[in-house]
Scaffold this motif. Sequence first.
Motif, PDB file in Angstrom:
ATOM      1  N   SER A 143     -23.141  53.513  47.970  1.00  0.00           N
ATOM      2  CA  SER A 143     -22.595  54.777  47.464  1.00  0.00           C
ATOM      3  C   SER A 143     -23.696  55.789  47.157  1.00  0.00           C
ATOM      4  O   SER A 143     -23.423  56.983  47.016  1.00  0.00           O
ATOM      5  CB  SER A 143     -21.744  54.521  46.219  1.00  0.00           C
ATOM      6  N   GLU A 144     -24.948  55.325  47.048  1.00  0.00           N
ATOM      7  CA  GLU A 144     -26.069  56.233  46.769  1.00  0.00           C
ATOM      8  C   GLU A 144     -26.603  56.872  48.049  1.00  0.00           C
ATOM      9  O   GLU A 144     -27.368  57.839  47.996  1.00  0.00           O
ATOM     10  CB  GLU A 144     -27.222  55.459  46.110  1.00  0.00           C
ATOM     11  N   ASP A 145     -26.219  56.294  49.190  1.00  0.00           N
ATOM     12  CA  ASP A 145     -26.747  56.762  50.476  1.00  0.00           C
ATOM     13  C   ASP A 145     -25.880  57.914  50.980  1.00  0.00           C
ATOM     14  O   ASP A 145     -24.677  57.748  51.178  1.00  0.00           O
ATOM     15  CB  ASP A 145     -26.721  55.589  51.474  1.00  0.00           C
ATOM     16  N   PRO A 146     -26.476  59.113  51.196  1.00  0.00           N
ATOM     17  CA  PRO A 146     -25.653  60.248  51.637  1.00  0.00           C
ATOM     18  C   PRO A 146     -25.248  60.174  53.112  1.00  0.00           C
ATOM     19  O   PRO A 146     -24.460  61.009  53.569  1.00  0.00           O
ATOM     20  CB  PRO A 146     -26.563  61.457  51.390  1.00  0.00           C
TER      21      PRO A 146
ATOM     22  N   HIS B 221     -19.620  55.630  51.262  1.00  0.00           N
ATOM     23  CA  HIS B 221     -19.529  57.094  51.293  1.00  0.00           C
ATOM     24  C   HIS B 221     -18.095  57.514  50.935  1.00  0.00           C
ATOM     25  O   HIS B 221     -17.141  56.863  51.345  1.00  0.00           O
ATOM     26  CB  HIS B 221     -19.904  57.592  52.686  1.00  0.00           C
TER      27      HIS B 221
ATOM     28  N   ARG C  98     -30.476  68.317  53.474  1.00  0.00           N
ATOM     29  CA  ARG C  98     -29.487  67.347  53.977  1.00  0.00           C
ATOM     30  C   ARG C  98     -30.131  66.352  54.953  1.00  0.00           C
ATOM     31  O   ARG C  98     -29.939  65.143  54.830  1.00  0.00           O
ATOM     32  CB  ARG C  98     -28.362  68.132  54.663  1.00  0.00           C
TER      33      ARG C  98
ATOM     34  N   ALA D 119     -32.558  64.050  53.055  1.00  0.00           N
ATOM     35  CA  ALA D 119     -31.839  63.131  52.161  1.00  0.00           C
ATOM     36  C   ALA D 119     -31.169  62.019  52.969  1.00  0.00           C
ATOM     37  O   ALA D 119     -31.234  60.840  52.596  1.00  0.00           O
ATOM     38  CB  ALA D 119     -30.799  63.897  51.353  1.00  0.00           C
ATOM     39  N   ILE D 120     -30.550  62.385  54.090  1.00  0.00           N
ATOM     40  CA  ILE D 120     -29.871  61.373  54.911  1.00  0.00           C
ATOM     41  C   ILE D 120     -30.897  60.425  55.532  1.00  0.00           C
ATOM     42  O   ILE D 120     -30.708  59.213  55.551  1.00  0.00           O
ATOM     43  CB  ILE D 120     -28.992  62.055  55.990  1.00  0.00           C
TER      44      ILE D 120
ATOM     45  N   ASN E 187     -30.232  60.711  47.274  1.00  0.00           N
ATOM     46  CA  ASN E 187     -29.324  61.797  46.917  1.00  0.00           C
ATOM     47  C   ASN E 187     -29.898  63.162  47.325  1.00  0.00           C
ATOM     48  O   ASN E 187     -31.106  63.364  47.247  1.00  0.00           O
ATOM     49  CB  ASN E 187     -29.092  61.753  45.395  1.00  0.00           C
ATOM     50  N   HIS E 188     -28.999  64.075  47.735  1.00  0.00           N
ATOM     51  CA  HIS E 188     -29.446  65.423  48.112  1.00  0.00           C
ATOM     52  C   HIS E 188     -30.226  66.095  46.975  1.00  0.00           C
ATOM     53  O   HIS E 188     -31.188  66.814  47.223  1.00  0.00           O
ATOM     54  CB  HIS E 188     -28.236  66.311  48.451  1.00  0.00           C
TER      55      HIS E 188
END
Lengths: 223, 126
Positions: free
Chosen positions: A177-180, A198, B40, B43-44, B49-50
């Motif tokens: 859940s922390e991974d965007p 996600h 973005r 972060a990805i 987190n962004h």
Amino acid sequence: MNDIREASLETDSSGLPGGVLGQLLPFLLLAGGGVWLFTRWNDVPAQVPMHWDAHGHVNHYVSRTPLHVAMPLVLAALICLLVHFMARAIRSGSPRGAARKPSLRMMLAAELVIAAVCCAVVVISATNGRLFLPAMLFIFFLIMALIGTGISLFSGVRKQEPLRNPSAWHALFYSDSEDPALFVPKRSGLGYTINLGHRAAIPIVLLLLSLPLAAVIAAALTR
Amino acid sequence: MKVRIDLGAESPVWRQIADQIRALLVSGQLRPGARLATVRELAIDLGVNHNTVATAYGRLADEGFLRLVRGVGAEVVERAAPKAPAGETERFGRRLSALVAEARASGLPSLTLQAALLRAAEDLLP
């Protein structure tokens, strides 16, 4: 164990493979199939063969209505649209690793093959099965070409793509859940899998699961 | 040019990112006009987190290194070298001494430490 991660600072301006024209190609192919069907509509038999058994004998006919005859084109367009949106989601929601470019190219190749196969199916049906053999050979050739393309695109990718966040893997599933990232490279390095942690993952999975169900219901209603 | 983070390190991730980009900026490896990966994208790629990346970029923007453009990303801008505040040399000396002491305490030989300090200084000189 230290969790060390690396990323390029350079921005990535590359879009989907093939540009706008390349992405439109499967749909143009299907539109071409539709135009061909329209021009030959008077030659289409009253009972259109739609399914064959393993010996090449017709075991299911449909009546000559535009929707019935063009159904493979409609289905192909929907599948290509779905694959296209998945490609867009991977382009914007996955890490810029070695697997991304080959995966996006493979998805476009798959769209083209789906479109061409469905056009070939319409040709077989509309010609009352006269072109069954050459069309089946064409389909076989396309599938072999797709497999060859996949092998060529993904050779070496596995070694270049590091395993993402090892603690977030549960067998074949990834959840963090922390991974965007919405999509992450599979453990095999061949293609992507959804990050179930996600917030958009569950709606997407439910949507994908509902599609075959909708197809079955639609088939039952039109029978 | 890459940024590398260690999630197990004591230093927060945003600081690790900011420190590495700052090192590239002061050494001249990142020049004015260069575009950095968007918040973005980074972060990805890093799986963080962004806000973590946004904080790092924000800090560098506050220091005058970057210009942040919504939807486009971060651009390196020309930055006039600021005048060091009074006592900065002493402050830096104290921080460096503490760092050297920590490294010596952890068992790094003085020669290795000396070489590392020289390399760091050379790498950061434009």
